[in-house]
Scaffold this motif. Structure first.
Motif, PDB file in Angstrom:
ATOM      1  N   ARG A   1      40.282  48.383  47.578  1.00 15.36           N
ATOM      2  CA  ARG A   1      41.267  48.760  46.568  1.00 15.36           C
ATOM      3  C   ARG A   1      40.942  48.168  45.194  1.00 15.36           C
ATOM      4  NH1 ARG A   1      46.228  50.869  46.628  1.00 15.36           N
ATOM      5  NH2 ARG A   1      46.400  50.710  48.916  1.00 15.36           N
ATOM      6  N   LYS A   2      41.161  48.974  44.165  1.00 16.61           N
ATOM      7  CA  LYS A   2      41.122  48.495  42.792  1.00 16.61           C
ATOM      8  C   LYS A   2      42.514  47.982  42.444  1.00 16.61           C
ATOM      9  CE  LYS A   2      40.063  48.087  38.374  1.00 16.61           C
ATOM     10  NZ  LYS A   2      39.165  47.038  37.858  1.00 16.61           N
ATOM     11  N   LEU A   3      42.629  46.672  42.210  1.00 15.29           N
ATOM     12  CA  LEU A   3      43.933  46.078  41.888  1.00 15.29           C
ATOM     13  C   LEU A   3      44.258  46.323  40.422  1.00 15.29           C
ATOM     14  CD1 LEU A   3      43.603  42.711  43.851  1.00 15.29           C
ATOM     15  CD2 LEU A   3      44.815  44.793  44.540  1.00 15.29           C
ATOM     16  N   LEU A   4      45.510  46.724  40.164  1.00 10.94           N
ATOM     17  CA  LEU A   4      45.895  47.161  38.819  1.00 10.94           C
ATOM     18  C   LEU A   4      47.014  46.332  38.205  1.00 10.94           C
ATOM     19  CD1 LEU A   4      45.902  51.019  39.481  1.00 10.94           C
ATOM     20  CD2 LEU A   4      44.071  49.644  38.494  1.00 10.94           C
ATOM     21  N   HIS A   5      47.391  45.197  38.827  1.00  8.06           N
ATOM     22  CA  HIS A   5      48.505  44.441  38.269  1.00  8.06           C
ATOM     23  C   HIS A   5      48.166  43.844  36.900  1.00  8.06           C
ATOM     24  CE1 HIS A   5      46.225  41.578  40.822  1.00  8.06           C
ATOM     25  NE2 HIS A   5      46.405  40.769  39.801  1.00  8.06           N
ATOM     26  N   ASP A   6      46.867  43.626  36.594  1.00  9.56           N
ATOM     27  CA  ASP A   6      46.485  43.120  35.274  1.00  9.56           C
ATOM     28  C   ASP A   6      45.696  44.155  34.485  1.00  9.56           C
ATOM     29  OD1 ASP A   6      44.261  43.133  36.848  1.00  9.56           O
ATOM     30  OD2 ASP A   6      43.629  41.083  36.385  1.00  9.56           O
ATOM     31  N   PHE A   7      45.833  45.428  34.860  1.00  8.64           N
ATOM     32  CA  PHE A   7      45.126  46.521  34.201  1.00  8.64           C
ATOM     33  C   PHE A   7      45.622  46.685  32.774  1.00  8.64           C
ATOM     34  CE2 PHE A   7      45.426  51.159  33.297  1.00  8.64           C
ATOM     35  CZ  PHE A   7      44.082  51.405  33.088  1.00  8.64           C
ATOM     36  N   GLU A   8      44.679  46.881  31.821  1.00  8.37           N
ATOM     37  CA  GLU A   8      45.033  47.034  30.411  1.00  8.37           C
ATOM     38  C   GLU A   8      44.566  48.355  29.813  1.00  8.37           C
ATOM     39  OE1 GLU A   8      43.772  43.752  28.081  1.00  8.37           O
ATOM     40  OE2 GLU A   8      44.943  42.273  29.196  1.00  8.37           O
ATOM     41  N   GLY A   9      44.082  49.267  30.660  1.00  7.42           N
ATOM     42  CA  GLY A   9      43.747  50.585  30.148  1.00  7.42           C
ATOM     43  C   GLY A   9      42.322  50.748  29.674  1.00  7.42           C
ATOM     44  N   ARG A  10      41.467  49.744  29.904  1.00  8.86           N
ATOM     45  CA  ARG A  10      40.088  49.853  29.417  1.00  8.86           C
ATOM     46  C   ARG A  10      39.079  49.962  30.557  1.00  8.86           C
ATOM     47  NH1 ARG A  10      42.272  45.877  26.007  1.00  8.86           N
ATOM     48  NH2 ARG A  10      41.411  44.220  27.327  1.00  8.86           N
ATOM     49  N   THR A  11      39.518  49.955  31.801  1.00  5.02           N
ATOM     50  CA  THR A  11      38.612  50.065  32.945  1.00  5.02           C
ATOM     51  C   THR A  11      39.107  51.162  33.873  1.00  5.02           C
ATOM     52  OG1 THR A  11      39.851  48.376  34.158  1.00  5.02           O
ATOM     53  CG2 THR A  11      37.994  47.617  32.821  1.00  5.02           C
ATOM     54  N   ARG A  12      38.277  51.477  34.875  1.00  7.90           N
ATOM     55  CA  ARG A  12      38.647  52.524  35.824  1.00  7.90           C
ATOM     56  C   ARG A  12      39.851  52.083  36.652  1.00  7.90           C
ATOM     57  NH1 ARG A  12      37.049  51.699  41.110  1.00  7.90           N
ATOM     58  NH2 ARG A  12      35.760  49.840  41.463  1.00  7.90           N
TER      59      ARG A  12
ATOM     60  N   GLY B   1      49.619  49.585  31.938  1.00 10.62           N
ATOM     61  CA  GLY B   1      48.443  49.208  31.174  1.00 10.62           C
ATOM     62  C   GLY B   1      48.755  48.993  29.702  1.00 10.62           C
ATOM     63  N   LEU B   2      49.578  49.871  29.135  1.00  9.24           N
ATOM     64  CA  LEU B   2      49.970  49.708  27.731  1.00  9.24           C
ATOM     65  C   LEU B   2      50.787  48.442  27.526  1.00  9.24           C
ATOM     66  CD1 LEU B   2      50.930  53.399  26.809  1.00  9.24           C
ATOM     67  CD2 LEU B   2      48.939  52.102  25.997  1.00  9.24           C
ATOM     68  N   ALA B   3      51.684  48.154  28.467  1.00 13.25           N
ATOM     69  CA  ALA B   3      52.502  46.946  28.355  1.00 13.25           C
ATOM     70  C   ALA B   3      51.625  45.698  28.423  1.00 13.25           C
ATOM     71  CB  ALA B   3      53.562  46.926  29.456  1.00 13.25           C
ATOM     72  N   ASN B   4      50.643  45.695  29.316  1.00 17.45           N
ATOM     73  CA  ASN B   4      49.734  44.539  29.396  1.00 17.45           C
ATOM     74  C   ASN B   4      48.905  44.397  28.134  1.00 17.45           C
ATOM     75  OD1 ASN B   4      50.574  43.787  31.949  1.00 17.45           O
ATOM     76  ND2 ASN B   4      48.903  44.823  33.019  1.00 17.45           N
ATOM     77  N   ALA B   5      48.457  45.527  27.573  1.00 21.23           N
ATOM     78  CA  ALA B   5      47.654  45.471  26.352  1.00 21.23           C
ATOM     79  C   ALA B   5      48.469  44.921  25.191  1.00 21.23           C
ATOM     80  CB  ALA B   5      47.108  46.851  26.028  1.00 21.23           C
ATOM     81  N   ARG B   6      49.740  45.354  25.096  1.00 23.05           N
ATOM     82  CA  ARG B   6      50.596  44.843  24.016  1.00 23.05           C
ATOM     83  C   ARG B   6      50.873  43.357  24.200  1.00 23.05           C
ATOM     84  NH1 ARG B   6      53.941  49.429  25.316  1.00 23.05           N
ATOM     85  NH2 ARG B   6      53.430  51.238  23.999  1.00 23.05           N
ATOM     86  N   ALA B   7      51.072  42.939  25.456  1.00 23.53           N
ATOM     87  CA  ALA B   7      51.373  41.529  25.703  1.00 23.53           C
ATOM     88  C   ALA B   7      50.201  40.633  25.329  1.00 23.53           C
ATOM     89  CB  ALA B   7      51.744  41.326  27.167  1.00 23.53           C
TER      90      ALA B   7
END
Length: 341
Positions: A105-116, A301-307
């Motif tokens: 699995r690709k974990l996405l809890h810290d995803f910021e929209g710049r990776t797959r 992802g957007l929320a993580n990027a803004r944070a």
């Protein structure tokens, strides 16, 4: 008391009492990677090193080349935006005896929209189970994997009797008060092994200083199921031959159950959001997420990027703006400064 050679011969007989069962156990892993070293646990530390596993082992059949096996790894959901399952399936390997599926699995809890955002999977013909090969519980229980991985055991291996070079003695072990300890009669050889008594002869302790296969095994508790004993609490430490990678796993067996091997789901369905490849023809397939799942991933992802973005009121922005003002004033002064002929 069996002699050392009698014990060695008995332990060469494959155990089969675990066929047709599923085991559930916790696993905790520590790794120490040297320069250039790597193994399954270092490459899958986020998805398959710590958590709860289930391991199902089928039975031999003339209809297939391999014994079916399924290993599934679950761990705490750290905040995946599109799935609420807790514990969360993060890795699995499954073979029905003919083909094998592996999922990571690709974990996405810290995803910021710049990776797959897609998880990875593959299908191969035969038996390809990297996690099973290094699973500590399987390593303690299965003493002959030839039937499971579909190979014929070599019949040209000659048993070499050790005679009086090895000795056995009764040993009161914390897991089995009637254990058997086998050690070298050479006072300069510190290697020794402790095994359960008849009928399993499970390794309770193994201290091996062999440069080709250094391992430390310690089983502190056993669990009895249908008249046979299994490792309940144990640690398993292994060092790669060249010394570049070491891992130590602790396991605790939670429960055992019998399974219907003919109707068992040996290969789970691909989870949503998986891109997988069929190795025999390199063809790729995709199991899409739903529209609502994709929307949750994008919003997360957007929320993580803004944070993570620096605030305009932060000292970084203050000093950056002040520096730009000074630079602009300097350029203006240089432009209008009187120049001599």
């Amino acid at each position: 008391m069996p002699s050392a050679d009698e014990l060695r011969r008995t332990r060469m007989v494959p155990r089969t009492y675990f066929y047709g069962k599923e085991f559930r156990y916790t696993i905790k892993t520590e790794i120490d990677i040297g320069e250039g070293g790597a193994n399954f646990y270092s490459e899958h530390f986020d998805t398959a090193a710590n958590g709860v596993r289930t391991l199902a082992i089928g039975k031999p059949s003339p209809l297939r080349s391999y014994v079916p096996v399924r290993l599934m790894h679950f761990q705490e959901n750290a905040g995946e935006p599109h799935i609420d399952d807790d514990p969360l399936l993060t890795y699995f390997e499954g073979t029905n005896g003919r083909i094998t599926h592996v999922f990571d699995r690709k974990l996405l809890h810290d995803f910021e929209g710049r990776t797959r955002v897609t998880s990875f999977g593959n299908e191969s013909v035969g038996h390809g189970l990297p996690a099973f090969q290094l699973d500590p519980f399987a390593g303690l229980l299965v003493n002959d994997r030839s039937a499971i991985i579909g190979i014929e055991p070599p019949d040209d291996i000659e048993f070499v009797a050790m005679g009086d070079k090895l000795r056995t003695e009764w040993f009161e072990h914390k897991a089995d008060p009637k254990a058997i300890r086998m050690s070298s009669t050479d006072p300069e050889d510190p290697s020794y092994s402790v095994f359960t008594s008849h009928p399993e002869y499970l390794p309770l302790e193994l201290i091996s200083w062999s440069p080709d296969h250094p391992r430390h095994i310690d089983i502190s508790e056993l669990m009895t199921f249908e008249g046979f004993r299994y490792p309940r609490k144990a640690t398993y430490q292994y060092v790669v031959k060249d010394g570049t990678c070491e891992f130590s796993c602790s396991i605790e067996l939670l429960d055992i159950r019998n399974i219907d091997v003919d109707n068992f789901e040996w290969i789970p369905p691909w989870p949503a959001g998986t891109e997988w490849i069929r190795k025999k023809d390199r063809k790729r397939f995709h199991v899409p997420c739903s529209d609502s799942q994709l929307a949750k991933i994008q919003q997360h992802g957007l929320a993580n990027a803004r944070a993570d973005a620096p605030s305009p009121e932060s000292p970084k922005f203050f000093y950056l703006n002040a520096g730009l003002v000074v630079l602009i004033l300097g350029l203006v002064a240089y432009r209008f400064w009187p120049r001599s002929n």
